[in-house]
Design an enzyme around this catalytic site. Structure first.
Site, short mmCIF file in Angstrom:
data_model
loop_
_atom_site.label_atom_id
_atom_site.label_comp_id
_atom_site.label_asym_id
_atom_site.label_seq_id
_atom_site.Cartn_x
_atom_site.Cartn_y
_atom_site.Cartn_z
N PHE A 375 0.84 -1.05 0.05
CA PHE A 375 0.05 0.14 -0.06
C PHE A 375 0.75 1.18 0.06
CE2 PHE A 375 -2.19 -3.26 2.96
CZ PHE A 375 -2.84 -3.97 1.73
N CYS A 376 2.07 1.23 -0.54
CA CYS A 376 2.96 2.42 -0.43
C CYS A 376 3.19 2.99 0.63
CB CYS A 376 2.43 3.41 -1.61
SG CYS A 376 2.29 3.01 -3.36
N ALA A 377 3.15 1.96 1.68
CA ALA A 377 3.56 2.40 3.04
C ALA A 377 4.45 1.14 3.60
CB ALA A 377 2.40 2.69 3.95
N CYS A 395 5.49 -2.10 -4.02
CA CYS A 395 4.24 -1.41 -3.98
C CYS A 395 3.11 -2.39 -4.39
CB CYS A 395 3.90 -0.27 -4.81
SG CYS A 395 4.22 1.20 -3.50
#
Length: 453
Positions: A375-377, A395
């Site tokens: 989740f791009c985290a 990602c």
């Protein structure tokens, strides 16, 4: 008071009409089903109201700010009225500037370019990459993931207390996590920042579509968000807040619109006088339709009433969380615990399942669209899953084959346009997949699980 009880004490509005609500998709098992869009945290479907407003304006499309014709004047008024509408939606201070950008990522990169020299930036590892990565030209202090809101405030206070009190400083924090949906103590973090002479920017990408965001009430210096998460089409975002750093910085882009006056020098060079208004960072022909669509979405959400929107979302959150709690193999990810207030974003893992495999089965066999991966985290998800937050990852989906364990998760997210049936179908699908397994064979292709044909 439980979430479901709290929601019941307020008026729960009906779902808002969105584009794509009647779209049908094929199932690998045969037949078709209405698509259940449960990936709002990535991009929410556009409100029908927004699309209708844009369609009504389209025949009157014209260049802005530099045209004498009627359509140009009309488009200019529409663009600047959109700025005023969004300014009111955010409850900005009288002297704040509102700049239209391409996205939250673009907004935060713009602010990063405007930082004063030798600025120190403080950011939690829990941020989305859009707010974790833009500060490469500053001195950055990355803060470990807190496990309570109170710990978040304490961690920030200690870090700020150790900094040089005479230099500029900026704190960047999310309003609602794009992984867990949990609300962050923005007001308290802003107070801590200001008490130590620092400023604060709020990443409201996941907050603004679900809760009212008041710049004055939260006492933040800047706020950034994206239109495509606020029920508007892709391609437009907002950065709003204090003007001084923005006016002191070179334009984000050099070109027409940002320049007030350009003259040749005797030595053959060029002298430029830049605008001090928002135009300074809006060079080129602006995305008028994008700005107008954001303003339309702001009006629609305001008219619907956030009290009733929040109440309905809490009702849906309770449905999903209660349903997942009945499946022992499901582990919901959380930083602050089960009782933490949150928006409609829930991430989880399923024992015995690869996350990409599970998401593929939800799509192919039930017509349900969710997100899987990091989740791009990346640091946050790695921390929540018990891995090393410094481990590199992609990602997208993992490379593990169906059934193999991977350090990734599944995310379901929803909002003002989500019907009850979509979350009910999702919960039932999770139960069936865990208890009965997938009804189709899957294979790995380019790092993703897809139905075998």
């Amino acid at each position: 008071m439980s979430v479901s009880t709290a929601a019941a004490t307020r008026t729960v509005c009906a779902q808002l009409p969105v584009l794509g609500r009647d779209v049908t998709v094929p199932l690998v098992t045969g037949g078709e089903v209405t698509y259940a869009a449960l990936d709002y945290a990535a991009s929410a479907p556009a409100l029908q109201r927004v699309w209708d407003d844009v369609a009504a304006y389209a025949p009157y499309y014209g260049s802005v700010h530099r045209g004498a014709g009627y359509l140009s004047q009309l488009s200019t008024d529409l663009f600047e009225n959109a700025r005023r509408t969004v300014t009111e939606f955010l409850d900005c201070r009288p002297d704040d500037q509102l700049i239209f950008t391409r996205s939250t990522t673009d907004s935060l990169n713009l602010l990063a370019r405007a930082l004063p020299a030798d600025c120190q930036v403080f950011v939690f590892e829990t941020e989305h990459h859009a707010s974790l990565l833009p500060w490469k030209d500053a001195r950055v202090t990355y803060l470990d993931a807190p496990r309570t809101p109170r710990q978040a405030v304490g961690t920030l206070e200690r870090a700020l207390a150790d900094r040089d009190p005479h230099g500029p400083a900026l704190v960047c924090v999310t309003g609602a996590s794009n992984v867990t949906g949990e609300l962050w103590p923005v007001r308290e973090l802003a107070a801590a920042a200001h008490a130590h002479g620092a400023r604060i920017v709020l990443d409201a990408a996941q907050l603004a579509p679900h809760h009212p965001v008041s710049v004055r009430d939260l006492d933040v210096d800047w706020v950034a968000f994206s239109g495509h998460k606020l029920y508007a089409p892709f391609g437009a975002g907002v950065l709003a807040g204090r003007a001084d750093w923005l006016v002191a910085a070179d334009p984000y882009l050099a070109g027409g619109g940002a320049s007030r006056k350009v003259t040749r020098r005797e030595d053959g060079g060029v002298d430029v006088e830049w605008h001090e208004s928002a135009a300074r960072h809006e060079a080129g022909s602006p995305n008028v339709i994008g700005a107008y669509s954001i303003a339309s979405a702001c009006k629609a959400l305001t008219e619907a009433g956030f009290d009733s929107l929040v109440a309905r979302e809490e009702y849906l959150i309770a449905k999903v969380r209660d349903g997942l709690a009945e499946v022992p193999q499901v582990k919901v990810l959380s930083l602050f615990g089960d009782d933490a207030p949150r928006v409609g974003v829930i991430s989880f893992v399923v024992e015995g399942w690869n996350s990409s495999h599970f998401a593929a089965a939800l799509s192919a066999e039930y017509g349900i669209g969710v997100r899987d991966g990091l989740f791009c985290a990346h640091p946050l998800v790695r921390t929540l899953l018990g891995g090393d937050p410094q481990t590199q990852g992609e990602c997208g989906a993992p490379e593990a084959a169906p059934g193999e364990k991977s350090l990734n998760a599944i995310r379901v997210s929803f909002g003002a346009g989500t019907p009850d049936e979509h979350v009910e179908r999702f919960v039932n699908a999770v139960r069936e997949l865990v208890s009965e397994g997938a009804r189709w064979q899957y294979r790995t292709e380019d790092g993703r699980c897809v139905p075998a044909v």
